[in-house]
Motif scaffolding. Sequence first.
Motif, PDB file in Angstrom:
ATOM      1  N   MET A 164      30.113  23.523  40.462  1.00 34.06           N
ATOM      2  CA  MET A 164      28.920  22.919  39.932  1.00 34.06           C
ATOM      3  C   MET A 164      29.324  21.865  38.899  1.00 34.06           C
ATOM      4  O   MET A 164      30.264  22.063  38.145  1.00 34.06           O
ATOM      5  CB  MET A 164      28.050  24.005  39.281  1.00 34.06           C
ATOM      6  CG  MET A 164      26.798  23.465  38.645  1.00 34.06           C
ATOM      7  SD  MET A 164      25.799  24.702  37.829  1.00 34.06           S
ATOM      8  CE  MET A 164      25.096  25.529  39.213  1.00 34.06           C
ATOM      9  N   GLY A 205      24.466  19.121  39.967  1.00 38.33           N
ATOM     10  CA  GLY A 205      24.732  19.132  41.398  1.00 38.33           C
ATOM     11  C   GLY A 205      25.797  20.144  41.737  1.00 38.33           C
ATOM     12  O   GLY A 205      26.376  20.783  40.862  1.00 38.33           O
ATOM     13  N   ASP A 252      27.293  23.416  44.449  1.00 37.66           N
ATOM     14  CA  ASP A 252      26.873  24.669  45.088  1.00 37.66           C
ATOM     15  C   ASP A 252      26.182  24.444  46.433  1.00 37.66           C
ATOM     16  O   ASP A 252      25.278  25.179  46.812  1.00 37.66           O
ATOM     17  CB  ASP A 252      25.946  25.479  44.173  1.00 37.66           C
ATOM     18  CG  ASP A 252      26.644  25.975  42.928  1.00 37.66           C
ATOM     19  OD1 ASP A 252      27.880  26.051  42.942  1.00 37.66           O
ATOM     20  OD2 ASP A 252      25.957  26.269  41.943  1.00 37.66           O
ATOM     21  N   GLU A 253      26.573  23.413  47.180  1.00 31.08           N
ATOM     22  CA  GLU A 253      26.003  23.069  48.485  1.00 31.08           C
ATOM     23  C   GLU A 253      24.481  22.953  48.456  1.00 31.08           C
ATOM     24  O   GLU A 253      23.797  23.260  49.420  1.00 31.08           O
ATOM     25  CB  GLU A 253      26.422  24.080  49.571  1.00 31.08           C
ATOM     26  CG  GLU A 253      27.867  23.976  49.961  1.00 31.08           C
ATOM     27  CD  GLU A 253      28.723  24.999  49.238  1.00 31.08           C
ATOM     28  OE1 GLU A 253      28.204  26.075  48.911  1.00 31.08           O
ATOM     29  OE2 GLU A 253      29.895  24.704  49.003  1.00 31.08           O
ATOM     30  N   THR A 254      23.924  22.565  47.311  1.00 34.41           N
ATOM     31  CA  THR A 254      22.482  22.331  47.214  1.00 34.41           C
ATOM     32  C   THR A 254      22.246  20.866  46.889  1.00 34.41           C
ATOM     33  O   THR A 254      23.162  20.135  46.525  1.00 34.41           O
ATOM     34  CB  THR A 254      21.846  23.201  46.116  1.00 34.41           C
ATOM     35  OG1 THR A 254      22.435  22.854  44.859  1.00 34.41           O
ATOM     36  CG2 THR A 254      22.053  24.674  46.389  1.00 34.41           C
ATOM     37  N   GLU A 255      21.020  20.477  47.012  1.00 33.18           N
ATOM     38  CA  GLU A 255      20.635  19.100  46.689  1.00 33.18           C
ATOM     39  C   GLU A 255      20.787  18.876  45.186  1.00 33.18           C
ATOM     40  O   GLU A 255      20.375  19.731  44.400  1.00 33.18           O
ATOM     41  CB  GLU A 255      19.182  18.883  47.116  1.00 33.18           C
ATOM     42  CG  GLU A 255      18.777  17.454  47.235  1.00 33.18           C
ATOM     43  CD  GLU A 255      19.451  16.717  48.378  1.00 33.18           C
ATOM     44  OE1 GLU A 255      19.602  15.491  48.255  1.00 33.18           O
ATOM     45  OE2 GLU A 255      19.842  17.355  49.369  1.00 33.18           O
ATOM     46  N   PRO A 256      21.362  17.763  44.757  1.00 39.54           N
ATOM     47  CA  PRO A 256      21.470  17.507  43.314  1.00 39.54           C
ATOM     48  C   PRO A 256      20.083  17.416  42.668  1.00 39.54           C
ATOM     49  O   PRO A 256      19.134  16.906  43.254  1.00 39.54           O
ATOM     50  CB  PRO A 256      22.172  16.148  43.235  1.00 39.54           C
ATOM     51  CG  PRO A 256      22.848  15.991  44.540  1.00 39.54           C
ATOM     52  CD  PRO A 256      22.029  16.728  45.542  1.00 39.54           C
ATOM     53  N   GLU A 257      19.982  17.961  41.463  1.00 41.46           N
ATOM     54  CA  GLU A 257      18.721  17.936  40.719  1.00 41.46           C
ATOM     55  C   GLU A 257      18.821  16.836  39.664  1.00 41.46           C
ATOM     56  O   GLU A 257      19.664  16.905  38.770  1.00 41.46           O
ATOM     57  CB  GLU A 257      18.484  19.288  40.059  1.00 41.46           C
ATOM     58  CG  GLU A 257      17.162  19.412  39.389  1.00 41.46           C
ATOM     59  CD  GLU A 257      16.933  20.809  38.824  1.00 41.46           C
ATOM     60  OE1 GLU A 257      16.002  20.959  38.032  1.00 41.46           O
ATOM     61  OE2 GLU A 257      17.699  21.730  39.166  1.00 41.46           O
ATOM     62  N   ARG A 296      21.322  26.283  34.414  1.00 40.41           N
ATOM     63  CA  ARG A 296      20.060  25.707  34.893  1.00 40.41           C
ATOM     64  C   ARG A 296      18.912  26.368  34.152  1.00 40.41           C
ATOM     65  O   ARG A 296      19.106  27.296  33.377  1.00 40.41           O
ATOM     66  CB  ARG A 296      19.902  25.935  36.385  1.00 40.41           C
ATOM     67  CG  ARG A 296      20.829  25.137  37.242  1.00 40.41           C
ATOM     68  CD  ARG A 296      20.545  25.453  38.701  1.00 40.41           C
ATOM     69  NE  ARG A 296      21.500  24.771  39.561  1.00 40.41           N
ATOM     70  CZ  ARG A 296      21.234  23.671  40.211  1.00 40.41           C
ATOM     71  NH1 ARG A 296      20.061  23.106  40.082  1.00 40.41           N
ATOM     72  NH2 ARG A 296      22.136  23.114  40.982  1.00 40.41           N
TER      73      ARG A 296
END
Length: 109
Positions: A1, A43, A45-50, A105
């Motif tokens: 992350m 961004g 963790d294989e998720t969309e960046p916030e 987060r």
Amino acid sequence: MYAVIETGGKQVRVEEGDVVDLERLGGAEAGSEVVFDRVLMIGGDETEPEVGEPVVEGARVRAQLVSDLRGPKIVVFKFKRRKGYRRRRGHRQELQRFRIEAIERAGGA
């Protein structure tokens, strides 16, 4: 992350475990914990960046102050040709070295 934080008028990309040199913060001593709450983006963790508008609500980066140091010497040399005008000045920026401990987060770590 990873996270992008804003401090000292600059934006810095950091990850957990990174050691970064940032502009000096007032009142912090070596070994103390510092919290950066101006997190512009998170961004990984294989998720969309916030991305924040302008900051991500509830996000923060915890870091530990490792040491105080000074940056490299910058030489400022001014002159005007054919006039005999020359000025030489130097500058060293006051920095602090931080170790990034955690990126949190809004809902937790």
